[in-house]
Design a protein around this motif. Structure first.
Motif, PDB file in Angstrom:
ATOM      1  N   UNK A 139       1.110  -1.299   0.213  1.00 30.69           N
ATOM      2  CA  UNK A 139       0.096   0.303   0.450  1.00 30.69           C
ATOM      3  C   UNK A 139       1.012   1.391  -0.230  1.00 30.69           C
ATOM      4  N   UNK A 140       0.511   2.099  -0.704  1.00 33.89           N
ATOM      5  CA  UNK A 140       1.307   3.444  -0.930  1.00 33.89           C
ATOM      6  C   UNK A 140       0.958   4.275   0.197  1.00 33.89           C
ATOM      7  N   UNK A 141       2.273   5.251   1.084  1.00 34.74           N
ATOM      8  CA  UNK A 141       2.155   5.810   1.604  1.00 34.74           C
ATOM      9  C   UNK A 141       0.734   7.425   1.826  1.00 34.74           C
ATOM     10  N   UNK A 142       0.732   7.213   0.262  1.00 36.10           N
ATOM     11  CA  UNK A 142      -0.772   8.457   1.111  1.00 36.10           C
ATOM     12  C   UNK A 142      -1.727   7.475   0.919  1.00 36.10           C
ATOM     13  N   UNK A 143      -1.639   6.897   0.658  1.00 36.39           N
ATOM     14  CA  UNK A 143      -3.002   5.718   0.879  1.00 36.39           C
ATOM     15  C   UNK A 143      -3.413   5.540   2.499  1.00 36.39           C
ATOM     16  N   UNK A 144      -2.415   5.382   2.647  1.00 33.93           N
ATOM     17  CA  UNK A 144      -2.041   4.217   3.913  1.00 33.93           C
ATOM     18  C   UNK A 144      -2.275   6.221   4.937  1.00 33.93           C
ATOM     19  N   UNK A 145      -1.851   7.333   5.075  1.00 36.11           N
ATOM     20  CA  UNK A 145      -2.368   8.676   5.145  1.00 36.11           C
ATOM     21  C   UNK A 145      -3.747   8.760   4.847  1.00 36.11           C
ATOM     22  N   UNK A 146      -4.368   8.561   4.503  1.00 32.61           N
ATOM     23  CA  UNK A 146      -5.773   8.854   3.900  1.00 32.61           C
ATOM     24  C   UNK A 146      -6.630   7.928   4.808  1.00 32.61           C
ATOM     25  N   UNK A 147      -5.661   6.110   4.667  1.00 33.00           N
ATOM     26  CA  UNK A 147      -7.243   5.670   5.358  1.00 33.00           C
ATOM     27  C   UNK A 147      -6.852   6.069   6.746  1.00 33.00           C
ATOM     28  N   UNK A 148      -5.252   6.395   7.681  1.00 29.68           N
ATOM     29  CA  UNK A 148      -4.943   6.618   9.258  1.00 29.68           C
ATOM     30  C   UNK A 148      -5.774   7.648   9.394  1.00 29.68           C
ATOM     31  N   UNK A 149      -5.875   8.223   8.169  1.00 34.67           N
ATOM     32  CA  UNK A 149      -6.836  10.243   8.591  1.00 34.67           C
ATOM     33  C   UNK A 149      -8.035  10.040   8.930  1.00 34.67           C
ATOM     34  N   UNK A 150      -8.495   9.224   7.942  1.00 38.59           N
ATOM     35  CA  UNK A 150     -10.833   8.579   7.995  1.00 38.59           C
ATOM     36  C   UNK A 150     -10.768   8.091   9.130  1.00 38.59           C
ATOM     37  N   UNK A 151      -9.951   6.781   9.662  1.00 44.55           N
ATOM     38  CA  UNK A 151     -10.530   6.761  10.482  1.00 44.55           C
ATOM     39  C   UNK A 151     -10.477   7.514  11.655  1.00 44.55           C
ATOM     40  N   UNK A 152      -8.727   7.981  11.948  1.00 48.14           N
ATOM     41  CA  UNK A 152      -9.713   8.967  13.574  1.00 48.14           C
ATOM     42  C   UNK A 152     -10.614   9.979  13.496  1.00 48.14           C
ATOM     43  N   UNK A 153     -10.788  10.298  12.286  1.00 52.26           N
ATOM     44  CA  UNK A 153     -11.791  11.361  11.355  1.00 52.26           C
ATOM     45  C   UNK A 153     -13.237  10.600  11.718  1.00 52.26           C
ATOM     46  N   UNK A 154     -13.416   9.045  11.004  1.00 51.22           N
ATOM     47  CA  UNK A 154     -14.242   9.112  11.429  1.00 51.22           C
ATOM     48  C   UNK A 154     -14.832   7.755  12.529  1.00 51.22           C
ATOM     49  N   UNK A 155     -13.861   7.751  12.948  1.00 50.71           N
ATOM     50  CA  UNK A 155     -14.068   7.691  15.107  1.00 50.71           C
ATOM     51  C   UNK A 155     -14.619   8.125  15.811  1.00 50.71           C
ATOM     52  N   UNK A 156     -14.201   9.526  15.367  1.00 49.56           N
ATOM     53  CA  UNK A 156     -14.266  10.770  16.384  1.00 49.56           C
ATOM     54  C   UNK A 156     -15.874  11.342  16.336  1.00 49.56           C
ATOM     55  N   UNK A 157     -15.927  11.788  14.973  1.00 56.68           N
ATOM     56  CA  UNK A 157     -17.009  12.454  14.356  1.00 56.68           C
ATOM     57  C   UNK A 157     -17.964  11.406  13.832  1.00 56.68           C
ATOM     58  N   UNK A 158     -18.052  10.866  12.899  1.00 57.08           N
ATOM     59  CA  UNK A 158     -19.011   9.891  12.486  1.00 57.08           C
ATOM     60  C   UNK A 158     -18.705   9.913  11.020  1.00 57.08           C
ATOM     61  N   UNK A 159     -18.645   9.296  10.416  1.00 53.18           N
ATOM     62  CA  UNK A 159     -19.286   9.646   8.592  1.00 53.18           C
ATOM     63  C   UNK A 159     -19.645  10.283   7.755  1.00 53.18           C
ATOM     64  N   UNK A 160     -20.703  10.458   8.849  1.00 53.52           N
ATOM     65  CA  UNK A 160     -21.650  11.224   7.682  1.00 53.52           C
ATOM     66  C   UNK A 160     -20.941  13.188   8.219  1.00 53.52           C
ATOM     67  N   UNK A 161     -20.603  13.019   8.875  1.00 51.71           N
ATOM     68  CA  UNK A 161     -19.408  14.590   9.355  1.00 51.71           C
ATOM     69  C   UNK A 161     -18.001  14.900   9.167  1.00 51.71           C
ATOM     70  N   UNK A 162     -17.567  13.719   8.245  1.00 53.55           N
ATOM     71  CA  UNK A 162     -16.677  14.044   7.754  1.00 53.55           C
ATOM     72  C   UNK A 162     -16.634  14.301   5.849  1.00 53.55           C
ATOM     73  N   UNK A 163     -16.069  15.496   5.560  1.00 55.00           N
ATOM     74  CA  UNK A 163     -15.783  15.682   4.011  1.00 55.00           C
ATOM     75  C   UNK A 163     -14.243  15.793   3.643  1.00 55.00           C
ATOM     76  N   UNK A 164     -15.347  15.511   1.505  1.00 53.55           N
ATOM     77  CA  UNK A 164     -14.124  14.329   1.377  1.00 53.55           C
ATOM     78  C   UNK A 164     -12.634  15.675   1.861  1.00 53.55           C
ATOM     79  N   UNK A 165     -13.168  16.753   1.358  1.00 53.98           N
ATOM     80  CA  UNK A 165     -11.623  18.056   1.448  1.00 53.98           C
ATOM     81  C   UNK A 165     -11.453  18.515   2.918  1.00 53.98           C
ATOM     82  N   UNK A 166     -11.762  18.045   4.129  1.00 56.10           N
ATOM     83  CA  UNK A 166     -10.822  18.091   5.289  1.00 56.10           C
ATOM     84  C   UNK A 166     -10.549  16.840   5.161  1.00 56.10           C
ATOM     85  N   UNK A 167     -10.954  15.450   4.558  1.00 58.42           N
ATOM     86  CA  UNK A 167     -10.060  14.364   4.605  1.00 58.42           C
ATOM     87  C   UNK A 167      -8.838  14.653   3.968  1.00 58.42           C
TER      88      UNK A 167
END
Length: 185
Positions: free
Chosen positions: A1-29
Motif C-alpha cells: 500500500x502506498x504511503x499516501x493511501x495509508x495516510x488517507x486511511x489513517x486520517x479517515x479512521x481517526x476522523x470517522x471514529x471521532x465524529x462519524x462518517x456523515x460529518x467528515x467531508x472529502x475536502x477535510x480528509x
C-alpha cells in the motif's frame, strides 16, 4: 500500500471514529491527510469507497482477534470475560464512540457496499459468539440460543456504554454473560 493511501486511511479512521462518517467531508480528509485531491481520487473513487476500505481493515483485524481468542487454551468463561474486558478497554480508549460498524450503518440511507459489509461483519460477530457458546454447550440448538444471548449482551453493552459514556453496561453485561454460561454448563 502506498504511503499516501495509508495516510488517507489513517486520517479517515481517526476522523470517522471521532465524529462519524456523515460529518467528515472529502475536502477535510484531503487536507488533514496532506495529499492532493488528485492523489485522493487515484486511491479512492469516493468517500464511500474509502469508508468501505477502512471498515474492511477493521473487520479483518477483529476477525483475527476473534479466531485467536477462540483458539486460546482458556476455559470458555475466561474467553468470554476477556472479550468483555477488551471491549471495555476499547470503549475507554475511543472515548466511548461505540461500534464503528453500527455508527456508520445508521447513517447509510441506501443499501450499498458499506451496508453490505456491516451486515457481513455483524453476522461474523454473531458466528463468533455461536462458536464460543459451542465451547460451553455441546448441543447445537442450545449453543445457538446461548450464542445469540451473548451476542445481544455484547452489542447492547456497546450501545449503552456509548450512550452513557461509562463502563457499567459492559461490566453488567459481562456478569450476565458469565451467569448465563454457568447455568448453561
Amino acid at each position: 500500500m502506498s504511503e499516501a493511501k495509508q495516510r488517507i486511511l489513517d486520517t479517515a479512521g481517526k476522523l470517522f471514529a471521532e465524529r462519524g462518517y456523515e460529518l467528515v467531508g472529502i475536502n477535510e480528509l484531503i487536507e488533514k491527510s496532506g495529499v492532493a485531491k488528485a492523489t485522493f481520487y487515484q486511491q479512492f473513487r469516493s468517500k464511500e469507497a474509502l469508508c468501505l476500505e477502512w471498515l474492511k481493515g477493521l473487520a479483518e483485524w477483529s476477525g483475527k482477534e476473534s479466531i485467536d481468542l477462540l483458539d486460546q487454551e482458556l476455559e470458555p468463561r475466561e474467553k468470554i470475560a476477556l472479550k468483555f474486558d477488551r471491549l471495555q478497554a476499547f470503549l475507554k480508549s475511543s472515548d466511548y464512540r461505540g461500534c464503528p460498524f453500527s455508527n456508520t450503518a445508521v447513517v447509510m440511507l441506501d443499501d450499498n457496499s458499506v451496508r453490505a459489509l456491516v451486515d457481513e461483519y455483524k453476522a461474523s460477530c454473531r458466528l463468533f459468539w455461536h462458536s464460543l457458546a459451542l465451547q460451553v454447550r455441546r448441543d447445537p440448538a442450545g449453543a445457538r440460543a446461548l450464542g445469540d444471548a451473548l451476542f445481544l449482551l455484547f452489542s447492547g453493552a456497546v450501545t449503552e456504554s456509548q450512550n452513557s459514556k461509562a463502563c457499567w453496561p459492559v461490566e453488567s453485561a459481562k456478569a450476565a454473560a458469565l451467569t448465563l454460561c454457568g447455568k448453561a454448563s
